[in-house]
Write an enzyme that holds these catalytic residues in place. Structure first.
Site, PDB file in Angstrom:
ATOM      1  N   HIS A  49      -5.091  -4.479   9.460  1.00 30.71           N
ATOM      2  CA  HIS A  49      -4.341  -3.287   9.114  1.00 30.71           C
ATOM      3  C   HIS A  49      -4.817  -2.101   9.954  1.00 30.71           C
ATOM      4  CE1 HIS A  49      -1.930  -0.985   6.187  1.00 30.71           C
ATOM      5  NE2 HIS A  49      -2.840  -0.038   6.314  1.00 30.71           N
ATOM      6  N   HIS A  87       4.395   0.327  10.498  1.00 33.40           N
ATOM      7  CA  HIS A  87       5.773   0.311   9.988  1.00 33.40           C
ATOM      8  C   HIS A  87       6.819  -0.019  11.046  1.00 33.40           C
ATOM      9  CE1 HIS A  87       4.990   2.842   6.106  1.00 33.40           C
ATOM     10  NE2 HIS A  87       3.846   2.363   6.575  1.00 33.40           N
ATOM     11  N   HIS A 139      -4.555   2.960   2.218  1.00 34.08           N
ATOM     12  CA  HIS A 139      -4.045   3.737   1.078  1.00 34.08           C
ATOM     13  C   HIS A 139      -4.389   3.079  -0.254  1.00 34.08           C
ATOM     14  CE1 HIS A 139      -1.737   6.765   3.284  1.00 34.08           C
ATOM     15  NE2 HIS A 139      -1.387   5.803   4.123  1.00 34.08           N
ATOM     16  N   GLU A 154       0.803  -1.227   0.000  1.00 34.42           N
ATOM     17  CA  GLU A 154       0.000   0.000   0.000  1.00 34.42           C
ATOM     18  C   GLU A 154       0.838   1.280   0.000  1.00 34.42           C
ATOM     19  OE1 GLU A 154      -2.328   1.252   3.183  1.00 34.42           O
ATOM     20  OE2 GLU A 154      -0.769   1.036   4.664  1.00 34.42           O
ATOM     21  N   ASN A 155       2.137   1.179   0.281  1.00 28.04           N
ATOM     22  CA  ASN A 155       3.010   2.354   0.218  1.00 28.04           C
ATOM     23  C   ASN A 155       4.101   2.179  -0.827  1.00 28.04           C
ATOM     24  OD1 ASN A 155       2.686   2.327   3.732  1.00 28.04           O
ATOM     25  ND2 ASN A 155       1.777   3.889   2.422  1.00 28.04           N
TER      26      ASN A 155
END
Length: 251
Positions: A143, A170, A60, A31-32
């Site tokens: 998530h 993260h 995201h 997603e990043n």
């Protein structure tokens, strides 16, 4: 997986782990992956080609407008199942493997997240009592922000799924364990990308934002690329987890 450094680290390590026979199936959070934002379909397909069997997104998911339409074109890319009704894509996928079928599902937390998300606990119940009622091997990515919410989900699903792991913050946690009824658990898998950073972004702009409150451009950092995650061993006949091992591989 954050930006190009994260994608490059994933490509290198995924091939290494497969060559060494350490993994049979790879689930990647992307997603990043596009400059720290949600991937385009093109980037997602490149990650699948680099070794991912399934890609999970997260809050995201729609950073790239192309993904809004593109997610329905690839069944191996999923987003949280408790997104609002009408959202494109789906929240789980069943993949046939040489050892048998394996399900990957994703839910998003609500604590400190968007209020529009449906209750993840009730959604998990509906899925496990509905379309997934006959499946043995199920991996859930949960998530979100709150460690308590993610741990509660692990306990809630103990014995009902093979594995519950978290993403979003993260920061890799050290609480990998097998719960009493056979579910592997870990609050957060961590980050694949530049460790010389603040959550994958250049350090100075983030500090300046905290000091001044003035918006800054948060470019993806470049230093110290590292892959973080976990390797889970599951009995494909019973769906119970045998072990869960944290991994952190610096490049």
């Amino acid at each position: 997986m954050v930006g190009k450094p994260g994608r490059n680290a994933f490509t290198q390590v995924a091939a290494q782990l497969r060559d060494e026979g350490r993994v049979d199936f790879i689930i990647a959070n992307a997603e990043n992956a596009a400059s720290g934002r949600g991937p385009t379909p093109e980037i997602a397909h490149a990650i699948l080609s680099a070794g991912a069997d399934v890609i999970i997104l997260g809050d995201h998911a729609w950073d790239s407008k192309e993904m809004v339409a593109g997610i329905d074109m690839e069944e191996r890319i999923i987003r949280p199942a408790n997104f609002p009704k009408g959202a494109p894509g789906k929240g789980w996928v069943r993949v046939d493997t040489p050892e048998g079928p394996l399900v990957v599902m994703q839910l998003v937390c609500r604590v400190f997240m968007q209020p529009s998300y449906d209750c993840p606990f009730q959604m998990a119940d509906r899925m496990l009592n509905g379309p997934l009622s006959s499946d043995k091997v199920i991996f859930l990515d949960f998530h979100g922000e709150a460690s308590s919410e993610r741990m509660a989900m692990g306990r809630f699903l103990d014995g009902r799924v093979s594995c519950v792991t978290g993403t979003h913050t993260h920061c890799q946690t050290s609480d990998n364990r097998i719960f009493p009824n056979g579910t592997a658990y870990m609050t957060d898998l961590g980050m694949t990308g530049p460790q010389d950073s603040v959550l994958g972004r250049e350090v100075e702009p983030v500090i300046k934002k905290f000091l001044t409150g003035v918006p800054q451009k948060f470019d993806v950092a470049k230093g110290d690329p590292t892959l973080e995650g976990a390797i889970v061993d599951v009995d494909m006949k019973t769906g119970k987890a045998n072990s869960i091992e944290r991994i952190r591989i610096a490049l």
